[in-house]
Design a protein around this motif. Structure first.
Motif, PDB file in Angstrom:
ATOM      1  N   ARG A  13       0.836  -1.209   0.000  1.00 29.89           N
ATOM      2  CA  ARG A  13       0.000   0.000   0.000  1.00 29.89           C
ATOM      3  C   ARG A  13       0.861   1.245   0.000  1.00 29.89           C
ATOM      4  N   HIS A  14       0.525   2.208  -0.811  1.00 30.83           N
ATOM      5  CA  HIS A  14       1.175   3.514  -0.702  1.00 30.83           C
ATOM      6  C   HIS A  14       0.174   4.595  -1.111  1.00 30.83           C
ATOM      7  N   SER A  15       0.430   5.811  -0.706  1.00 29.42           N
ATOM      8  CA  SER A  15      -0.514   6.902  -0.973  1.00 29.42           C
ATOM      9  C   SER A  15      -0.463   7.294  -2.446  1.00 29.42           C
ATOM     10  N   ARG A  17      -1.480  10.158  -5.295  1.00 29.16           N
ATOM     11  CA  ARG A  17      -1.759  11.603  -5.348  1.00 29.16           C
ATOM     12  C   ARG A  17      -2.078  12.099  -6.751  1.00 29.16           C
ATOM     13  N   TYR A  91      -6.354  16.347  -4.564  1.00 27.71           N
ATOM     14  CA  TYR A  91      -5.713  15.874  -5.811  1.00 27.71           C
ATOM     15  C   TYR A  91      -6.730  15.490  -6.897  1.00 27.71           C
ATOM     16  N   TYR A 120      -7.903   2.574   3.769  1.00 28.74           N
ATOM     17  CA  TYR A 120      -6.722   2.634   2.882  1.00 28.74           C
ATOM     18  C   TYR A 120      -6.436   1.211   2.366  1.00 28.74           C
ATOM     19  N   CYS A 131      -5.500   8.336  -0.504  1.00 31.44           N
ATOM     20  CA  CYS A 131      -4.534   9.203   0.193  1.00 31.44           C
ATOM     21  C   CYS A 131      -5.243   9.904   1.354  1.00 31.44           C
ATOM     22  N   TRP A 132      -4.571   9.915   2.483  1.00 31.86           N
ATOM     23  CA  TRP A 132      -5.078  10.661   3.650  1.00 31.86           C
ATOM     24  C   TRP A 132      -4.982  12.148   3.315  1.00 31.86           C
ATOM     25  N   ILE A 133      -6.059  12.877   3.575  1.00 31.28           N
ATOM     26  CA  ILE A 133      -6.107  14.317   3.302  1.00 31.28           C
ATOM     27  C   ILE A 133      -6.409  15.035   4.618  1.00 31.28           C
ATOM     28  N   ASN A 134      -5.505  15.908   5.030  1.00 27.45           N
ATOM     29  CA  ASN A 134      -5.595  16.510   6.369  1.00 27.45           C
ATOM     30  C   ASN A 134      -6.211  17.912   6.417  1.00 27.45           C
ATOM     31  N   GLN A 135      -6.322  18.561   5.262  1.00 23.55           N
ATOM     32  CA  GLN A 135      -6.635  19.997   5.256  1.00 23.55           C
ATOM     33  C   GLN A 135      -7.999  20.350   5.850  1.00 23.55           C
ATOM     34  N   LYS A 178       9.961   0.460   0.613  1.00 27.16           N
ATOM     35  CA  LYS A 178       9.920   1.047   1.949  1.00 27.16           C
ATOM     36  C   LYS A 178      10.938   0.329   2.810  1.00 27.16           C
TER      37      LYS A 178
END
Ligand SMILES: Cc1cc2nc3c(=O)[nH]c(=O)nc-3n(C[C@H](O)[C@H](O)[C@H](O)COP(=O)(O)O)c2cc1C
Length: 189
Positions: A13-15, A17, A91, A120, A131-135, A178
């Protein structure tokens, strides 16, 4: 080294964008959301809420509201993003899941993080990027942002702890290896 389907899913797994326009099907979205609800949570209270938005116009409006809130920030990085015409915090993903919780418990954010990680991994297992979105977590108490997310179904007594963008990766980028950072694990026997 031993492996299995679940460990492979975690390892690969990876984010993501960058997304193409293909929408996530209702069936897949439902499975991903359900995976979120199966996550561990403090005292089993399940006070969280998941608002999944698949309407492009509403997502664009949400991005504009977040940017408007950023323009009022004292943080120069956020201020700059607020004025950046091309900035899109999610994104341009076709789906965004807003994960919120009652801020009453000190573990509320942890519950949301567990749910987001479950989603995820569920998405990745279905070939869907995330993708985690924090805004929104930073801006959800701005009055105009709050009014807008209320209209999207986020409960008024909830704080947004994170969002998950979902969609299909625009390009299949080679998997970044990773490596386990040195010194972050120790085992006492
Ligand atoms: C609490 C948290 C907040 C994050 N916020 C963002 C974000 O706002 N935008 C973003 O692009 N990625 C965000 N990420 C994703 C991380 O940047 C990403 O997980 C990390 O770089 C490791 O990469 P990987 O997910 O591909 O393994 C966030 C991740 C976490 C756990």
């Amino acid at each position: 080294m031993k492996t299995n389907e679940i460990l492979e899913n975690i390892r690969t797994r990876h984010s993501i964008r960058s997304y193409n326009e293909k929408q996530v099907s209702k069936e897949d979205l439902q499975m991903i959301l359900e995976a979120g609800t199966y996550a561990p949570n403090g005292m089993g209270l399940r006070t969280w809420h998941f608002s999944a938005i698949q309407n492009a116009q509403k997502l664009e409006e949400l991005n504009e509201q977040i940017k408007r809130a950023f323009t009022k920030s004292n943080n120069s990085f956020e201020k700059e993003r607020g004025h950046d015409q091309s900035y899109c915090c999610y994104y341009h993903a076709p789906t965004l899941i807003i994960v919120s919780n009652e801020p009453t418990y000190w573990w509320s954010g942890m519950d949301c993080a567990c749910a987001i990680e479950n989603m995820y991994l569920a998405a990745h297992s279905l070939g869907i990027g995330a993708c985690w979105i924090n805004q929104l977590g930073i801006t959800s108490n701005d009055p105009e942002v709050r009014k807008f997310i209320s209209s999207l179904g986020v409960p008024d007594n909830h704080r947004v702890y994170g969002c998950l963008a979902l969609g299909y990766a625009k390009e299949n980028l080679p998997l970044k290896e990773k490596k386990i950072k040195e010194g972050i694990i120790n085992i006492v026997e």
